[in-house]
Design an enzyme around this catalytic site. Structure first.
Site, PDB file in Angstrom:
ATOM      1  N   ARG A 186      23.626  -9.006 -28.836  1.00 43.17           N
ATOM      2  CA  ARG A 186      25.162  -9.513 -29.151  1.00 43.17           C
ATOM      3  C   ARG A 186      25.576 -10.394 -28.293  1.00 43.17           C
ATOM      4  NH1 ARG A 186      29.440  -5.032 -28.611  1.00 43.17           N
ATOM      5  NH2 ARG A 186      29.636  -5.427 -26.481  1.00 43.17           N
ATOM      6  N   ARG A 236      23.627  -5.998 -25.175  1.00 45.66           N
ATOM      7  CA  ARG A 236      24.617  -6.518 -24.751  1.00 45.66           C
ATOM      8  C   ARG A 236      24.525  -7.682 -23.789  1.00 45.66           C
ATOM      9  NH1 ARG A 236      25.589  -1.023 -24.491  1.00 45.66           N
ATOM     10  NH2 ARG A 236      27.071  -0.084 -25.913  1.00 45.66           N
ATOM     11  N   CYS A 291      26.318   0.789 -34.251  1.00 46.33           N
ATOM     12  CA  CYS A 291      25.679   0.977 -32.961  1.00 46.33           C
ATOM     13  C   CYS A 291      26.787   1.302 -31.757  1.00 46.33           C
ATOM     14  CB  CYS A 291      25.308  -0.897 -32.345  1.00 46.33           C
ATOM     15  SG  CYS A 291      26.640  -1.781 -32.594  1.00 46.33           S
ATOM     16  N   HIS A 339       0.732  -1.232   0.007  1.00 45.86           N
ATOM     17  CA  HIS A 339      -0.134   0.098   0.093  1.00 45.86           C
ATOM     18  C   HIS A 339       0.829   1.172  -0.041  1.00 45.86           C
ATOM     19  CE1 HIS A 339      -3.986  -2.129   1.554  1.00 45.86           C
ATOM     20  NE2 HIS A 339      -3.958  -1.722   0.234  1.00 45.86           N
ATOM     21  N   GLY A 387      30.804  -1.324 -35.335  1.00 47.17           N
ATOM     22  CA  GLY A 387      31.276  -0.902 -33.951  1.00 47.17           C
ATOM     23  C   GLY A 387      32.145   0.193 -33.857  1.00 47.17           C
ATOM     24  N   SER A 388      31.779   1.311 -34.020  1.00 49.18           N
ATOM     25  CA  SER A 388      32.795   2.511 -34.261  1.00 49.18           C
ATOM     26  C   SER A 388      33.915   2.524 -33.252  1.00 49.18           C
ATOM     27  CB  SER A 388      31.823   3.734 -34.385  1.00 49.18           C
ATOM     28  OG  SER A 388      31.045   4.175 -33.132  1.00 49.18           O
ATOM     29  N   ASN A 389      33.592   2.279 -31.877  1.00 47.72           N
ATOM     30  CA  ASN A 389      34.766   2.337 -30.791  1.00 47.72           C
ATOM     31  C   ASN A 389      35.766   1.552 -31.089  1.00 47.72           C
ATOM     32  OD1 ASN A 389      32.826   3.879 -29.469  1.00 47.72           O
ATOM     33  ND2 ASN A 389      32.423   2.410 -28.006  1.00 47.72           N
ATOM     34  N   ASP A 390      35.649   0.122 -31.554  1.00 49.59           N
ATOM     35  CA  ASP A 390      36.713  -0.562 -31.804  1.00 49.59           C
ATOM     36  C   ASP A 390      37.348  -0.426 -32.934  1.00 49.59           C
ATOM     37  OD1 ASP A 390      37.027  -2.462 -29.474  1.00 49.59           O
ATOM     38  OD2 ASP A 390      35.467  -3.482 -29.882  1.00 49.59           O
ATOM     39  N   GLU A 392      34.009  -4.178 -36.871  1.00 42.51           N
ATOM     40  CA  GLU A 392      34.555  -3.330 -35.833  1.00 42.51           C
ATOM     41  C   GLU A 392      36.193  -3.501 -35.969  1.00 42.51           C
ATOM     42  OE1 GLU A 392      33.333  -4.681 -32.065  1.00 42.51           O
ATOM     43  OE2 GLU A 392      33.078  -6.628 -32.628  1.00 42.51           O
TER      44      GLU A 392
END
Length: 785
Positions: free
Chosen positions: A571, A504, A744, A414, A694-697, A673
């Protein structure tokens, strides 16, 4: 009988006659009993009986004078007035006709114990629940005690909480009356009971059923004195007779409420300890959970709106019963809004305690630890109320608190319902809040991070963003979301989107499982200290392996169900060895690497003989989501694939483990990537349904820098011409082959100009962080125009 009527004779058109709760009970008896829904029959006193009762000695006039003089925010005066009115009611006798009718009706129960429940004309309405405003008395025996309990219910119409609640909901000018429902007790003291909502109570997501369950009487949940088991079920799966449980959480359930032998209605139940073995298992089977949830859907369909249901299992006959039904009044309004407020912390500090979050906002102030209700008045506007449990009668101070923190309670008690109605953030079921938080310390209470709420030390800066989601303009690119936390999926799905471009698995493994997969596979060979920790985590499941698969399935299905039928790309896990080592039992299975960022990760793991069985667990979880739950919008993606031969080996394994590309619409994508993925794109794309960049890697490996190193971080930029040249090449190749191409990585979320460049390059989809999707969408629309 003039002043008593059978519940089977009333329905929702009779609220003025028997109040909201009794009218709703009669509605279910009349229309849903034939569909297999069990609900205890009984009878109700009429509101006319109450009105005549109050006319004796002009009691109604005295009450009106007392109430009009008191202010709802003057807690001391409110309490004093409430106690005075209740004493007047208890001292007033029943008039003879009502007492005669009650005696005649109670004779039908013979020796059965009964529940005596309140049912006010302003209770359980579509615009105000009044949850817990009036009293219920359980396990009442004999006519004398039933009569006493009826009078106690009458008096509860004037508790300080009930008076304040009506004042705040502007019911002052409304004629208030009350009925009393009397039903035979369901012997849940010998089994279990709980609460069901036919939507998610925090986000308003209406495709799910939320259930809390505990041992013994349901009052333990309603009053917030236990941390119950929690189940979330997916409605379409229920309707299609598929596996429907999206998530289940084991509650501590340390105590339960059972009957006593006392004849006093106020002492007819007691609290007892629950055995350790019972605490360590769910109090309902999965089959019972799905059966109750299916009944909840029938009730919701009949009412035509989300509902709040109390249920009980009888320990004698083993049957499941519906006890009460009321319209849900808060969360169902959320998705009708055209804008969303998003709260976030600009920075964080030490976490003092955590529990289940109520609401999605943030509050802060001086912590006031209140263990005695008589000291409630010490809470001032803007303080953070910290207590063992927030009794619904505390509503007058709940509304002035900036936040509420409790040791005990679940999301359907409640107090939680009232906190939502008031819009006050609350964190319940913390276990040790009153001992871990110092009185008068400044704290920040965050409910903005998913189902887990955190109490941070100090006064932290808060960001509040209002996001407008109506009538988004057309753009030539799909915008999806990157989702890590499954528990934010229900609220994030309200944002405009085309699905999820990246979910992920490692986040689910880390946050919901916390155990290395090889540790569950080789459980019997572990050190005893590690085994004990894993045993404690997995005790409610068949074995550690089943725990791992099921918790992973839950995380996947929570996200997939939130965005169905939009595609959600999951992934496979891409932990590095140093990250895997941090999981429970992980340090015994992971190698030491100087640079894990370009070491034993991604596809290389899945084909390694030391990890193949771990990869199989991921495939099994995913297969259950698609086949047993019917969530075929869940698609797969393979990360960090170095060579074509490596890709082929992984695809052979996925097919071996029951995930064949093309079967039942299964798509398998690949992360793009590594420069080799672009140089050999025409070959790689023969074996997959498309690429997600995967633009980071890719930036890291193109520019030859370690993105984890602060020494070279200033050089990291996805917009570097070398990176953009590679992206231009791969987008063109995917277009040429008619394959999906998306991104992504973090780039388009961080850099609007990069997102604009990708749109003009013709990329199919950009998957963004949820907090940037609206701004990016509007910016791209402006540039496109």
């Amino acid at each position: 009988m003039k002043y008593v009527i059978a519940l089977s004779k009333v329905n929702l058109s009779d609220i003025e006659l028997v109040g909201g709760k009794n009218a709703s009970t009669g509605e279910v008896i009349q229309h849903l009993s034939s569909m297999g829904i069990n609900i205890p029959h009984g009878f109700a006193t009429t509101t006319e009986a109450f009105n005549i009762f109050l006319e004796q000695n002009h009691l109604n006039e005295k009450i009106h004078q007392l109430i009009t003089k008191v202010k709802s925010n003057d807690i001391k005066a409110l309490t004093k007035t409430s106690e005075h009115i209740q004493r007047l009611i208890m001292a007033t006798p029943f008039f003879p006709e009502l007492e005669k009718d009650l005696a005649e009706a109670c004779a039908t129960f013979k020796k059965s114990t009964v529940a005596v429940r309140s049912s006010a004309t302003t209770e359980d309405l579509a615009n105000a629940s009044f949850a817990g405003a009036q009293k219920t008395f359980l396990n009442v025996k004999g006519l004398k005690n039933i009569l006493h309990a009826v009078k106690l219910v009458y008096a509860s119409l004037y508790t300080s909480r009930a008076i304040a609640y009506r004042r705040d909901k502007q019911f002052d000018g409304v004629e208030i009356s009350i009925s009393v429902g009397i039903q035979p007790m369901v012997r849940s003291d010998l089994a279990s009971s709980g609460v069901i909502f036919t939507l998610d109570t925090e986000s308003g997501f209406d495709k799910v059923v939320l259930m809390n369950a505990t041992y013994g009487l349901g009052e333990a949940i309603v009053q917030g004195i236990v941390n119950p088991d929690e189940f979330i079920l997916y409605k379409p799966a229920l309707q299609n007779k598929k596996l429907a449980i999206l998530q289940k959480k084991l509650g501590e359930k340390e105590i339960k409420m059972i009957y006593t032998t006392s004849n006093n209605p106020e002492k007819s139940i007691k609290k007892v300890a629950v055995s350790k073995s019972d605490q360590q298992k769910f109090c309902l089977t999965d089959k019972e959970v799905e059966m109750l949830s299916s009944q909840a859907l029938l009730i919701e369909k009949h009412y035509g709106k989300p509902v709040d249901i109390e249920w009980a299992k009888d320990g004698v006959d083993g049957k499941l019963y519906i006890l009460q039904v009321r319209p849900e009044t808060v969360a169902s309004q959320i998705n009708k809004k055209h804008s969303i407020e998003r709260y976030s912390l600009a920075k964080k500090s030490k976490v003092l305690v955590e529990g289940q979050s109520i609401g999605q906002s943030i509050g802060k102030g001086l912590a006031k630890i209140i263990l005695d209700p008589k000291k409630m008045h010490s809470v001032k506007p803007g303080d953070v109320l910290v207590t063992d449990m927030t009794d619904p009668d505390w509503e007058p101070i709940m509304k002035i608190a900036s936040a509420i923190v409790t040791n005990r309670g679940g999301r359907t008690c409640h107090a939680a319902i009232i906190a939502r109605e008031l819009g006050v953030p609350a964190v319940v079921g913390c276990n040790n809040a009153t001992s871990s938080i110092k009185n008068n310390a400044t704290v920040t209470v965050s409910c903005a991070e998913g189902q887990i709420g955190y109490i941070y030390d100090g006064d932290l800066p808060i960001n509040v963003k209002r996001i407008h989601v109506k009538d988004m303009p057309n753009i030539p690119v799909k915008l999806c979301m990157n989702i890590g936390n499954p528990e934010r999926a229900f609220s994030n799905q309200f944002l405009p989107n085309s699905g999820v471009g990246l979910a992920r698995l490692e986040f689910i493994i880390e946050s919901m499982i916390g155990v290395h997969p090889n540790a569950v596979l080789g459980f019997n060979k572990l050190k005893s200290s590690i085994k004990e920790k894993i045993r404690k985590k997995t005790m409610a499941y068949k074995d550690p392996v089943e725990y791992y698969i099921e918790k992973l399935r839950e995380g996947i299905s929570m996200i997939a169900a939130s965005f169905f039928p939009h595609e959600v790309i999951f992934r496979f896990s891409d932990f590095k060895s140093n990250e895997y080592a941090n999981l429970l039992g992980g340090d015994g299975f992971e190698p030491h690497e100087e640079n894990p960022m370009i070491g034993f990760r991604g596809a290389s793991r899945y084909t390694d003989k030391q990890f193949i069985k771990c990869f199989e667990l991921e495939c099994k979880a995913f297969k259950r989501v698609r086949e047993k739950m019917g969530l075929t919008n869940a698609q797969l993606m393979i990360p960090f694939v170095r060579t074509v031969s490596e890709l082929k080996k992984v695809l052979e394994l996925t097919e071996k483990f029951g995930l064949k590309r093309g079967d039942n619409g299964l798509k398998i994508y690949m992360m793009c990537e590594i420069p080799s993925n672009i140089l050999l794109a025409s070959t790689f794309l023969q074996y997959v349904d498309g690429y997600s960049i995967g633009s980071n890697d890719l930036t890291q490996l193109t520019l030859g820098l370690d993105r984890d190193s602060s020494l070279v971080s200033s050089l990291f930029d996805e917009r570097d011409e070398a990176v953009k040249m590679l992206l231009h090449t791969v987008i063109a190749e995917c277009k040429k082959q008619g394959k999906y191409i998306g991104i992504c990585g973090q780039g388009p979320s961080d850099h609007p100009d990069f997102a604009e460049w990708l749109m003009h390059e013709g990329i199919d989809c950009m998957s963004l962080n949820p907090d940037t999707i609206i701004e990016t969408w509007l910016m791209l629309a402006e540039k496109y125009a």
